[in-house]
Write an enzyme that holds these catalytic residues in place. Sequence first.
Site, PDB file in Angstrom:
ATOM      1  CD  GLU A  60      -1.827  -2.122   1.986  1.00  0.00           C
ATOM      2  OE1 GLU A  60      -0.891  -2.147   2.799  1.00  0.00           O
ATOM      3  OE2 GLU A  60      -2.561  -3.106   1.754  1.00  0.00           O
ATOM      4  CE1 TYR A  73       7.745   0.351  -3.136  1.00  0.00           C
ATOM      5  CE2 TYR A  73       5.916   1.859  -2.865  1.00  0.00           C
ATOM      6  CZ  TYR A  73       6.967   1.167  -2.333  1.00  0.00           C
ATOM      7  OH  TYR A  73       7.258   1.259  -0.997  1.00  0.00           O
TER       8      TYR A  73
HETATM    9  C1  LIG Z   1      10.725   6.222  -1.130  1.00  0.00           C
HETATM   10  C2  LIG Z   1      12.155   5.958  -0.636  1.00  0.00           C
HETATM   11  C3  LIG Z   1      12.186   4.622   0.104  1.00  0.00           C
HETATM   12  C4  LIG Z   1      13.091   5.890  -1.867  1.00  0.00           C
HETATM   13  O1  LIG Z   1      14.386   5.534  -1.410  1.00  0.00           O
HETATM   14  P1  LIG Z   1      15.700   5.896  -2.244  1.00  0.00           P
HETATM   15  O2  LIG Z   1      16.815   5.043  -1.760  1.00  0.00           O
HETATM   16  O3  LIG Z   1      15.919   7.355  -2.227  1.00  0.00           O
HETATM   17  O4  LIG Z   1      15.281   5.469  -3.702  1.00  0.00           O
HETATM   18  P2  LIG Z   1      16.273   5.104  -4.893  1.00  0.00           P
HETATM   19  O5  LIG Z   1      17.471   6.004  -4.862  1.00  0.00           O
HETATM   20  O6  LIG Z   1      16.520   3.638  -4.901  1.00  0.00           O
HETATM   21  O7  LIG Z   1      15.384   5.534  -6.134  1.00  0.00           O
HETATM   22  C5  LIG Z   1      14.767   4.576  -6.951  1.00  0.00           C
HETATM   23  C6  LIG Z   1      13.702   5.275  -7.790  1.00  0.00           C
HETATM   24  O8  LIG Z   1      12.654   5.781  -6.972  1.00  0.00           O
HETATM   25  C7  LIG Z   1      12.149   7.002  -7.524  1.00  0.00           C
HETATM   26  N1  LIG Z   1      12.460   8.090  -6.615  1.00  0.00           N
HETATM   27  C8  LIG Z   1      13.118   8.000  -5.437  1.00  0.00           C
HETATM   28  N2  LIG Z   1      13.169   9.218  -4.848  1.00  0.00           N
HETATM   29  C9  LIG Z   1      12.529  10.076  -5.671  1.00  0.00           C
HETATM   30  C10 LIG Z   1      12.231  11.471  -5.607  1.00  0.00           C
HETATM   31  N3  LIG Z   1      12.622  12.235  -4.568  1.00  0.00           N
HETATM   32  N4  LIG Z   1      11.535  12.007  -6.625  1.00  0.00           N
HETATM   33  C11 LIG Z   1      11.139  11.269  -7.673  1.00  0.00           C
HETATM   34  N5  LIG Z   1      11.383   9.939  -7.792  1.00  0.00           N
HETATM   35  C12 LIG Z   1      12.064   9.355  -6.808  1.00  0.00           C
HETATM   36  C13 LIG Z   1      12.863   7.183  -8.837  1.00  0.00           C
HETATM   37  O9  LIG Z   1      12.131   6.491  -9.830  1.00  0.00           O
HETATM   38  C14 LIG Z   1      14.182   6.482  -8.550  1.00  0.00           C
HETATM   39  O10 LIG Z   1      14.843   6.069  -9.707  1.00  0.00           O
HETATM   40  P3  LIG Z   1      15.931   7.066 -10.380  1.00  0.00           P
HETATM   41  O11 LIG Z   1      16.872   7.470  -9.292  1.00  0.00           O
HETATM   42  O12 LIG Z   1      16.543   6.210 -11.425  1.00  0.00           O
HETATM   43  O13 LIG Z   1      15.148   8.228 -10.919  1.00  0.00           O
HETATM   44  C15 LIG Z   1      12.673   7.104   0.275  1.00  0.00           C
HETATM   45  O14 LIG Z   1      12.389   8.345  -0.365  1.00  0.00           O
HETATM   46  C16 LIG Z   1      12.071   7.106   1.661  1.00  0.00           C
HETATM   47  O15 LIG Z   1      12.587   6.462   2.585  1.00  0.00           O
HETATM   48  N6  LIG Z   1      10.926   7.824   1.833  1.00  0.00           N
HETATM   49  C17 LIG Z   1      10.261   7.920   3.143  1.00  0.00           C
HETATM   50  C18 LIG Z   1       9.603   6.602   3.508  1.00  0.00           C
HETATM   51  C19 LIG Z   1       8.631   6.158   2.437  1.00  0.00           C
HETATM   52  O16 LIG Z   1       7.882   6.922   1.856  1.00  0.00           O
HETATM   53  N7  LIG Z   1       8.627   4.830   2.192  1.00  0.00           N
HETATM   54  C20 LIG Z   1       7.739   4.208   1.224  1.00  0.00           C
HETATM   55  C21 LIG Z   1       6.445   3.903   1.887  1.00  0.00           C
HETATM   56  S1  LIG Z   1       5.289   3.182   0.741  1.00  0.00           S
END
Ligand SMILES: CC(C)(COP(=O)(O)OP(=O)(O)OC[C@H]1O[C@@H](n2cnc3c(N)ncnc32)[C@H](O)[C@@H]1OP(=O)(O)O)[C@@H](O)C(=O)NCCC(=O)NCCS
Length: 163
Positions: free
Chosen positions: A108, A120
């Site tokens: 979710e 995702y």
């Molecule tokens: C969502 C989250 C887990 C992503 O972690 P991350 O390590 O920064 O993600 P990644 O570096 O592996 O990024 C993978 C892809 O996610 C997307 N993405 C990640 N951060 C993004 C941002 N700030 N804006 C847009 N796309 C983003 C992109 O598609 C990215 O691919 P790209 O770098 O080739 O463009 C992180 O932002 C986080 O911890 N957020 C708070 C907790 C949360 O929301 N968890 C998910 C609950 S459902």
Amino acid sequence: MARELTAAPMAEADLDQVLAIERVSFVTPWTRAAFCYEIEQNKVARCTAMKSAGRIVGYLCLWEIGHEIHITNLAVRPDFRRRGIARALLRHVMDGARQSGVELVFLEVRPTNLEALALYESFGFRVIGRRKGYYFDTGEDALVMEARLDERAEPKSGNQTAC
Ligand SMILES: CC(C)(COP(=O)(O)OP(=O)(O)OC[C@H]1O[C@@H](n2cnc3c(N)ncnc32)[C@H](O)[C@@H]1OP(=O)(O)O)[C@@H](O)C(=O)NCCC(=O)NCCS
């Protein structure tokens, strides 16, 4: 991309670092008791911690029930975001799931969480439903997403991070 990432089952000793990430990542963070239950008692739960240079930089929790996985938590330390850590965690889980015969992965997500949605979708997840008012803290709906592991479920672009 963060270097020298290692993925391992989350342990109780990790929880101080995990909780620090959890509290800055979510409006309603999981408590220590919630993580303890998942890593010590819940037989269907698995939590993976990703480390870089011995420090926890992210984690993912899931439930595995039969041929299905439900992702229950995913967060990355804010100063390590956009370095492919969430992608590495998801790939670790999806690859393991595929090898052990899991067919479906669910999760979710808040419709406003655009970064998570982009992540995702790049793994082949698609929205299959909406739970009204699912998030009691903000009253937001949840989007229910599903990935079928017999279909293409690899990132469409971005860094390739080994873990
Ligand atoms: C969502 C989250 C887990 C992503 O972690 P991350 O390590 O920064 O993600 P990644 O570096 O592996 O990024 C993978 C892809 O996610 C997307 N993405 C990640 N951060 C993004 C941002 N700030 N804006 C847009 N796309 C983003 C992109 O598609 C990215 O691919 P790209 O770098 O080739 O463009 C992180 O932002 C986080 O911890 N957020 C708070 C907790 C949360 O929301 N968890 C998910 C609950 S459902």
